[in-house]
Design a protein around this motif. Structure first.
Motif, PDB file in Angstrom:
ATOM      1  N   GLY A  32       0.820  -1.207   0.000  1.00 40.85           N
ATOM      2  CA  GLY A  32       0.000   0.000   0.000  1.00 40.85           C
ATOM      3  C   GLY A  32       0.848   1.248   0.000  1.00 40.85           C
ATOM      4  O   GLY A  32       0.417   2.308  -0.452  1.00 40.85           O
ATOM      5  N   SER A  33       2.099   1.134   0.500  1.00 45.40           N
ATOM      6  CA  SER A  33       2.995   2.302   0.545  1.00 45.40           C
ATOM      7  C   SER A  33       3.499   2.679  -0.847  1.00 45.40           C
ATOM      8  O   SER A  33       4.074   3.749  -1.019  1.00 45.40           O
ATOM      9  CB  SER A  33       4.180   2.034   1.483  1.00 45.40           C
ATOM     10  OG  SER A  33       4.975   0.972   1.001  1.00 45.40           O
ATOM     11  N   GLU A  34       3.251   1.820  -1.833  1.00 46.66           N
ATOM     12  CA  GLU A  34       3.671   2.102  -3.207  1.00 46.66           C
ATOM     13  C   GLU A  34       2.647   2.959  -3.953  1.00 46.66           C
ATOM     14  O   GLU A  34       2.829   3.284  -5.119  1.00 46.66           O
ATOM     15  CB  GLU A  34       3.901   0.792  -3.976  1.00 46.66           C
ATOM     16  CG  GLU A  34       2.632   0.068  -4.389  1.00 46.66           C
ATOM     17  CD  GLU A  34       1.910  -0.682  -3.271  1.00 46.66           C
ATOM     18  OE1 GLU A  34       0.853  -1.263  -3.560  1.00 46.66           O
ATOM     19  OE2 GLU A  34       2.376  -0.690  -2.121  1.00 46.66           O
ATOM     20  N   ARG A  35       1.596   3.352  -3.276  1.00 44.07           N
ATOM     21  CA  ARG A  35       0.538   4.162  -3.896  1.00 44.07           C
ATOM     22  C   ARG A  35       0.508   5.543  -3.277  1.00 44.07           C
ATOM     23  O   ARG A  35       0.967   5.752  -2.162  1.00 44.07           O
ATOM     24  CB  ARG A  35      -0.806   3.483  -3.705  1.00 44.07           C
ATOM     25  CG  ARG A  35      -0.843   2.103  -4.321  1.00 44.07           C
ATOM     26  CD  ARG A  35      -2.185   1.455  -4.126  1.00 44.07           C
ATOM     27  NE  ARG A  35      -2.137   0.068  -4.546  1.00 44.07           N
ATOM     28  CZ  ARG A  35      -3.119  -0.545  -5.154  1.00 44.07           C
ATOM     29  NH1 ARG A  35      -4.248   0.100  -5.397  1.00 44.07           N
ATOM     30  NH2 ARG A  35      -3.006  -1.803  -5.503  1.00 44.07           N
ATOM     31  N   ASP A  36      -0.054   6.492  -4.029  1.00 42.93           N
ATOM     32  CA  ASP A  36      -0.266   7.820  -3.459  1.00 42.93           C
ATOM     33  C   ASP A  36      -1.565   8.407  -4.007  1.00 42.93           C
ATOM     34  O   ASP A  36      -2.159   7.850  -4.937  1.00 42.93           O
ATOM     35  CB  ASP A  36       0.952   8.733  -3.652  1.00 42.93           C
ATOM     36  CG  ASP A  36       1.097   9.333  -5.036  1.00 42.93           C
ATOM     37  OD1 ASP A  36       0.161   9.279  -5.843  1.00 42.93           O
ATOM     38  OD2 ASP A  36       2.159   9.891  -5.297  1.00 42.93           O
ATOM     39  N   PRO A  37      -2.031   9.513  -3.429  1.00 44.66           N
ATOM     40  CA  PRO A  37      -3.342  10.047  -3.804  1.00 44.66           C
ATOM     41  C   PRO A  37      -3.465  10.495  -5.259  1.00 44.66           C
ATOM     42  O   PRO A  37      -4.577  10.589  -5.769  1.00 44.66           O
ATOM     43  CB  PRO A  37      -3.521  11.247  -2.865  1.00 44.66           C
ATOM     44  CG  PRO A  37      -2.611  10.991  -1.721  1.00 44.66           C
ATOM     45  CD  PRO A  37      -1.462  10.208  -2.280  1.00 44.66           C
ATOM     46  N   THR A  38      -2.360  10.746  -5.951  1.00 43.63           N
ATOM     47  CA  THR A  38      -2.461  11.200  -7.340  1.00 43.63           C
ATOM     48  C   THR A  38      -2.474  10.045  -8.344  1.00 43.63           C
ATOM     49  O   THR A  38      -2.569  10.287  -9.551  1.00 43.63           O
ATOM     50  CB  THR A  38      -1.327  12.195  -7.684  1.00 43.63           C
ATOM     51  OG1 THR A  38      -0.076  11.567  -7.455  1.00 43.63           O
ATOM     52  CG2 THR A  38      -1.429  13.451  -6.845  1.00 43.63           C
ATOM     53  N   ASP A  39      -2.413   8.811  -7.873  1.00 45.42           N
ATOM     54  CA  ASP A  39      -2.448   7.673  -8.793  1.00 45.42           C
ATOM     55  C   ASP A  39      -3.699   7.680  -9.678  1.00 45.42           C
ATOM     56  O   ASP A  39      -3.623   7.341 -10.855  1.00 45.42           O
ATOM     57  CB  ASP A  39      -2.372   6.348  -8.035  1.00 45.42           C
ATOM     58  CG  ASP A  39      -0.952   5.916  -7.728  1.00 45.42           C
ATOM     59  OD1 ASP A  39      -0.032   6.318  -8.461  1.00 45.42           O
ATOM     60  OD2 ASP A  39      -0.766   5.164  -6.755  1.00 45.42           O
ATOM     61  N   ASP A  40      -4.827   8.055  -9.119  1.00 48.55           N
ATOM     62  CA  ASP A  40      -6.074   8.034  -9.899  1.00 48.55           C
ATOM     63  C   ASP A  40      -6.077   9.059 -11.028  1.00 48.55           C
ATOM     64  O   ASP A  40      -6.829   8.908 -11.988  1.00 48.55           O
ATOM     65  CB  ASP A  40      -7.287   8.268  -8.993  1.00 48.55           C
ATOM     66  CG  ASP A  40      -7.552   7.081  -8.080  1.00 48.55           C
ATOM     67  OD1 ASP A  40      -7.055   5.976  -8.362  1.00 48.55           O
ATOM     68  OD2 ASP A  40      -8.265   7.266  -7.078  1.00 48.55           O
ATOM     69  N   ASP A  41      -5.266  10.104 -10.915  1.00 45.08           N
ATOM     70  CA  ASP A  41      -5.211  11.159 -11.926  1.00 45.08           C
ATOM     71  C   ASP A  41      -3.950  11.069 -12.769  1.00 45.08           C
ATOM     72  O   ASP A  41      -3.529  12.060 -13.360  1.00 45.08           O
ATOM     73  CB  ASP A  41      -5.269  12.538 -11.250  1.00 45.08           C
ATOM     74  CG  ASP A  41      -6.540  12.730 -10.457  1.00 45.08           C
ATOM     75  OD1 ASP A  41      -7.605  12.295 -10.913  1.00 45.08           O
ATOM     76  OD2 ASP A  41      -6.455  13.303  -9.353  1.00 45.08           O
ATOM     77  N   SER A  42      -3.338   9.916 -12.835  1.00 47.63           N
ATOM     78  CA  SER A  42      -2.051   9.748 -13.504  1.00 47.63           C
ATOM     79  C   SER A  42      -2.162   8.762 -14.657  1.00 47.63           C
ATOM     80  O   SER A  42      -3.083   7.949 -14.723  1.00 47.63           O
ATOM     81  CB  SER A  42      -1.009   9.235 -12.508  1.00 47.63           C
ATOM     82  OG  SER A  42      -0.829  10.150 -11.458  1.00 47.63           O
ATOM     83  N   LEU A  43      -1.176   8.837 -15.527  1.00 43.67           N
ATOM     84  CA  LEU A  43      -1.030   7.871 -16.609  1.00 43.67           C
ATOM     85  C   LEU A  43      -0.037   6.812 -16.153  1.00 43.67           C
ATOM     86  O   LEU A  43       1.068   7.147 -15.708  1.00 43.67           O
ATOM     87  CB  LEU A  43      -0.495   8.561 -17.874  1.00 43.67           C
ATOM     88  CG  LEU A  43      -0.067   7.618 -18.993  1.00 43.67           C
ATOM     89  CD1 LEU A  43      -1.292   7.102 -19.735  1.00 43.67           C
ATOM     90  CD2 LEU A  43       0.880   8.312 -19.936  1.00 43.67           C
ATOM     91  N   HIS A  44      -0.431   5.559 -16.261  1.00 41.10           N
ATOM     92  CA  HIS A  44       0.411   4.444 -15.848  1.00 41.10           C
ATOM     93  C   HIS A  44       0.794   3.644 -17.084  1.00 41.10           C
ATOM     94  O   HIS A  44      -0.057   3.354 -17.928  1.00 41.10           O
ATOM     95  CB  HIS A  44      -0.341   3.532 -14.871  1.00 41.10           C
ATOM     96  CG  HIS A  44      -0.862   4.250 -13.680  1.00 41.10           C
ATOM     97  ND1 HIS A  44      -0.122   4.402 -12.530  1.00 41.10           N
ATOM     98  CD2 HIS A  44      -2.038   4.886 -13.455  1.00 41.10           C
ATOM     99  CE1 HIS A  44      -0.834   5.083 -11.643  1.00 41.10           C
ATOM    100  NE2 HIS A  44      -1.997   5.387 -12.182  1.00 41.10           N
ATOM    101  N   LEU A  45       2.065   3.289 -17.195  1.00 35.95           N
ATOM    102  CA  LEU A  45       2.541   2.446 -18.290  1.00 35.95           C
ATOM    103  C   LEU A  45       3.325   1.280 -17.719  1.00 35.95           C
ATOM    104  O   LEU A  45       3.956   1.403 -16.667  1.00 35.95           O
ATOM    105  CB  LEU A  45       3.455   3.234 -19.230  1.00 35.95           C
ATOM    106  CG  LEU A  45       2.833   4.356 -20.057  1.00 35.95           C
ATOM    107  CD1 LEU A  45       3.897   5.043 -20.901  1.00 35.95           C
ATOM    108  CD2 LEU A  45       1.701   3.844 -20.937  1.00 35.95           C
ATOM    109  N   MET A  46       3.285   0.162 -18.435  1.00 33.72           N
ATOM    110  CA  MET A  46       4.118  -0.963 -18.043  1.00 33.72           C
ATOM    111  C   MET A  46       4.515  -1.781 -19.260  1.00 33.72           C
ATOM    112  O   MET A  46       3.784  -1.846 -20.244  1.00 33.72           O
ATOM    113  CB  MET A  46       3.459  -1.823 -16.977  1.00 33.72           C
ATOM    114  CG  MET A  46       2.267  -2.617 -17.362  1.00 33.72           C
ATOM    115  SD  MET A  46       1.707  -3.535 -15.886  1.00 33.72           S
ATOM    116  CE  MET A  46       0.228  -4.281 -16.529  1.00 33.72           C
ATOM    117  N   LEU A  47       5.684  -2.353 -19.146  1.00 32.51           N
ATOM    118  CA  LEU A  47       6.162  -3.313 -20.127  1.00 32.51           C
ATOM    119  C   LEU A  47       5.860  -4.696 -19.583  1.00 32.51           C
ATOM    120  O   LEU A  47       6.159  -4.989 -18.419  1.00 32.51           O
ATOM    121  CB  LEU A  47       7.667  -3.148 -20.346  1.00 32.51           C
ATOM    122  CG  LEU A  47       8.086  -1.887 -21.087  1.00 32.51           C
ATOM    123  CD1 LEU A  47       9.590  -1.664 -20.954  1.00 32.51           C
ATOM    124  CD2 LEU A  47       7.687  -1.970 -22.547  1.00 32.51           C
TER     125      LEU A  47
END
Length: 146
Positions: A32-47
Protein backbone atom coordinates in the motif's frame (compact mmCIF):
# COMPACT_ATOMS: atom_id res chain seq x y z
CA UNK A 1 7.44 -7.62 -24.90
CA UNK A 2 4.65 -5.05 -25.09
CA UNK A 3 4.04 -1.57 -23.68
CA UNK A 4 0.54 -1.14 -22.26
CA UNK A 5 -1.52 1.12 -20.06
CA UNK A 6 -2.90 -1.15 -17.34
CA UNK A 7 -6.67 -1.14 -17.53
CA UNK A 8 -8.00 -4.27 -15.88
CA UNK A 9 -7.98 -5.17 -12.22
CA UNK A 10 -5.47 -7.96 -12.88
CA UNK A 11 -3.14 -5.62 -14.82
CA UNK A 12 -3.23 -3.03 -12.05
CA UNK A 13 -2.61 -5.69 -9.40
CA UNK A 14 0.54 -6.76 -11.26
CA UNK A 15 1.56 -3.14 -11.81
CA UNK A 16 1.28 -2.19 -8.13
CA UNK A 17 2.84 -5.47 -6.98
CA UNK A 18 5.96 -4.72 -9.03
CA UNK A 19 6.09 -1.14 -7.71
CA UNK A 20 5.93 -2.42 -4.14
CA UNK A 21 8.42 -5.28 -4.69
CA UNK A 22 11.08 -3.04 -6.22
CA UNK A 23 10.49 0.35 -4.59
CA UNK A 24 9.13 -0.30 -1.10
CA UNK A 25 9.59 -3.86 0.13
CA UNK A 26 13.43 -3.74 0.26
CA UNK A 27 13.18 -0.83 2.74
CA UNK A 28 10.44 -2.34 4.86
CA UNK A 29 7.52 -0.50 3.25
CA UNK A 30 4.15 -2.09 3.88
CA UNK A 31 1.95 -3.11 0.97
CA UNK A 32 0.00 0.00 0.00
CA UNK A 33 3.00 2.30 0.54
CA UNK A 34 3.67 2.10 -3.21
CA UNK A 35 0.54 4.16 -3.90
CA UNK A 36 -0.27 7.82 -3.46
CA UNK A 37 -3.34 10.05 -3.80
CA UNK A 38 -2.46 11.20 -7.34
CA UNK A 39 -2.45 7.67 -8.79
CA UNK A 40 -6.07 8.03 -9.90
CA UNK A 41 -5.21 11.16 -11.93
CA UNK A 42 -2.05 9.75 -13.50
CA UNK A 43 -1.03 7.87 -16.61
CA UNK A 44 0.41 4.44 -15.85
CA UNK A 45 2.54 2.45 -18.29
CA UNK A 46 4.12 -0.96 -18.04
CA UNK A 47 6.16 -3.31 -20.13
CA UNK A 48 4.89 -6.88 -20.00
CA UNK A 49 6.31 -10.15 -21.27
CA UNK A 50 4.57 -12.65 -23.56
CA UNK A 51 2.83 -14.15 -20.52
CA UNK A 52 1.46 -10.71 -19.51
CA UNK A 53 3.79 -10.48 -16.51
CA UNK A 54 4.94 -6.94 -15.67
CA UNK A 55 8.66 -6.33 -16.21
CA UNK A 56 8.82 -2.55 -15.77
CA UNK A 57 6.38 0.13 -14.62
CA UNK A 58 6.22 3.91 -14.41
CA UNK A 59 3.80 6.74 -13.81
CA UNK A 60 3.27 10.19 -15.32
CA UNK A 61 1.44 12.98 -13.51
CA UNK A 62 1.12 16.66 -14.39
CA UNK A 63 2.18 19.31 -11.88
CA UNK A 64 0.98 22.01 -14.31
CA UNK A 65 0.12 22.25 -18.00
CA UNK A 66 3.83 22.60 -18.82
CA UNK A 67 5.42 20.35 -16.21
CA UNK A 68 5.08 16.58 -16.04
CA UNK A 69 6.34 14.49 -13.14
CA UNK A 70 7.57 10.93 -13.55
CA UNK A 71 7.42 8.72 -10.47
CA UNK A 72 7.55 5.09 -9.46
CA UNK A 73 9.83 3.87 -12.25
CA UNK A 74 10.66 0.26 -11.42
CA UNK A 75 12.26 -2.55 -13.39
CA UNK A 76 12.33 -6.18 -12.24
CA UNK A 77 15.81 -6.96 -10.97
CA UNK A 78 16.37 -9.83 -13.42
CA UNK A 79 15.48 -7.51 -16.33
CA UNK A 80 17.84 -4.65 -15.55
CA UNK A 81 20.48 -3.68 -18.07
CA UNK A 82 18.30 -4.66 -21.05
CA UNK A 83 16.98 -1.18 -21.92
CA UNK A 84 13.55 -1.54 -20.34
CA UNK A 85 13.93 1.53 -18.15
CA UNK A 86 15.11 3.59 -21.11
CA UNK A 87 12.19 2.35 -23.24
CA UNK A 88 9.66 3.13 -20.52
CA UNK A 89 11.13 6.59 -19.89
CA UNK A 90 10.95 7.39 -23.62
CA UNK A 91 7.29 6.37 -23.69
CA UNK A 92 6.46 8.45 -20.60
CA UNK A 93 8.29 11.48 -22.01
CA UNK A 94 6.51 11.06 -25.35
CA UNK A 95 3.13 11.03 -23.60
CA UNK A 96 4.11 14.11 -21.58
CA UNK A 97 5.15 15.98 -24.71
CA UNK A 98 1.99 14.96 -26.59
CA UNK A 99 -0.07 16.45 -23.76
CA UNK A 100 1.81 19.76 -23.90
CA UNK A 101 4.51 19.40 -21.27
CA UNK A 102 7.65 21.43 -21.87
CA UNK A 103 9.67 19.75 -19.14
CA UNK A 104 9.74 16.63 -17.01
CA UNK A 105 10.82 16.49 -13.38
CA UNK A 106 11.55 13.52 -11.16
CA UNK A 107 13.18 12.79 -7.84
CA UNK A 108 15.83 10.12 -8.32
CA UNK A 109 17.46 7.91 -5.76
CA UNK A 110 21.16 8.71 -5.72
CA UNK A 111 22.05 5.30 -7.15
CA UNK A 112 19.88 6.05 -10.23
CA UNK A 113 21.18 9.56 -11.00
CA UNK A 114 23.64 8.34 -13.65
CA UNK A 115 20.80 6.55 -15.48
CA UNK A 116 18.81 9.79 -15.74
CA UNK A 117 21.88 11.81 -16.72
CA UNK A 118 22.36 9.44 -19.67
CA UNK A 119 18.76 10.18 -20.70
CA UNK A 120 19.42 13.93 -20.82
CA UNK A 121 18.24 14.96 -17.37
CA UNK A 122 20.04 17.65 -15.40
CA UNK A 123 20.79 17.13 -11.71
CA UNK A 124 19.30 20.12 -9.85
CA UNK A 125 20.48 19.00 -6.42
CA UNK A 126 19.27 17.21 -3.31
CA UNK A 127 15.60 17.12 -2.33
CA UNK A 128 15.98 15.25 0.93
CA UNK A 129 16.02 11.77 2.36
CA UNK A 130 13.05 9.48 1.92
CA UNK A 131 12.06 6.15 3.44
CA UNK A 132 14.34 6.85 6.37
CA UNK A 133 17.69 6.65 4.61
CA UNK A 134 17.49 7.06 0.81
CA UNK A 135 18.84 10.39 -0.48
CA UNK A 136 17.01 11.74 -3.54
CA UNK A 137 17.99 14.34 -6.13
CA UNK A 138 15.75 16.51 -8.31
CA UNK A 139 16.26 15.82 -12.01
CA UNK A 140 14.83 17.98 -14.82
CA UNK A 141 14.67 17.53 -18.56
CA UNK A 142 13.47 20.08 -21.09
CA UNK A 143 11.48 18.32 -23.79
CA UNK A 144 12.11 19.11 -27.44
CA UNK A 145 9.55 21.28 -29.24
CA UNK A 146 7.12 19.24 -31.28
Amino acid sequence: MRLIEPGTKTEFEGYYALRWRVLRSPWGGAPGSERDPTDDDSLHLMLIDDGDQPLAVGRLHFNSTEEAHIRFLAVEEHCRGRGLGRRLMAALEERASAQGARRVVLDARENAVSFYLRLGYVDEGPVGVRFGNIPHRRMIKTLPDT
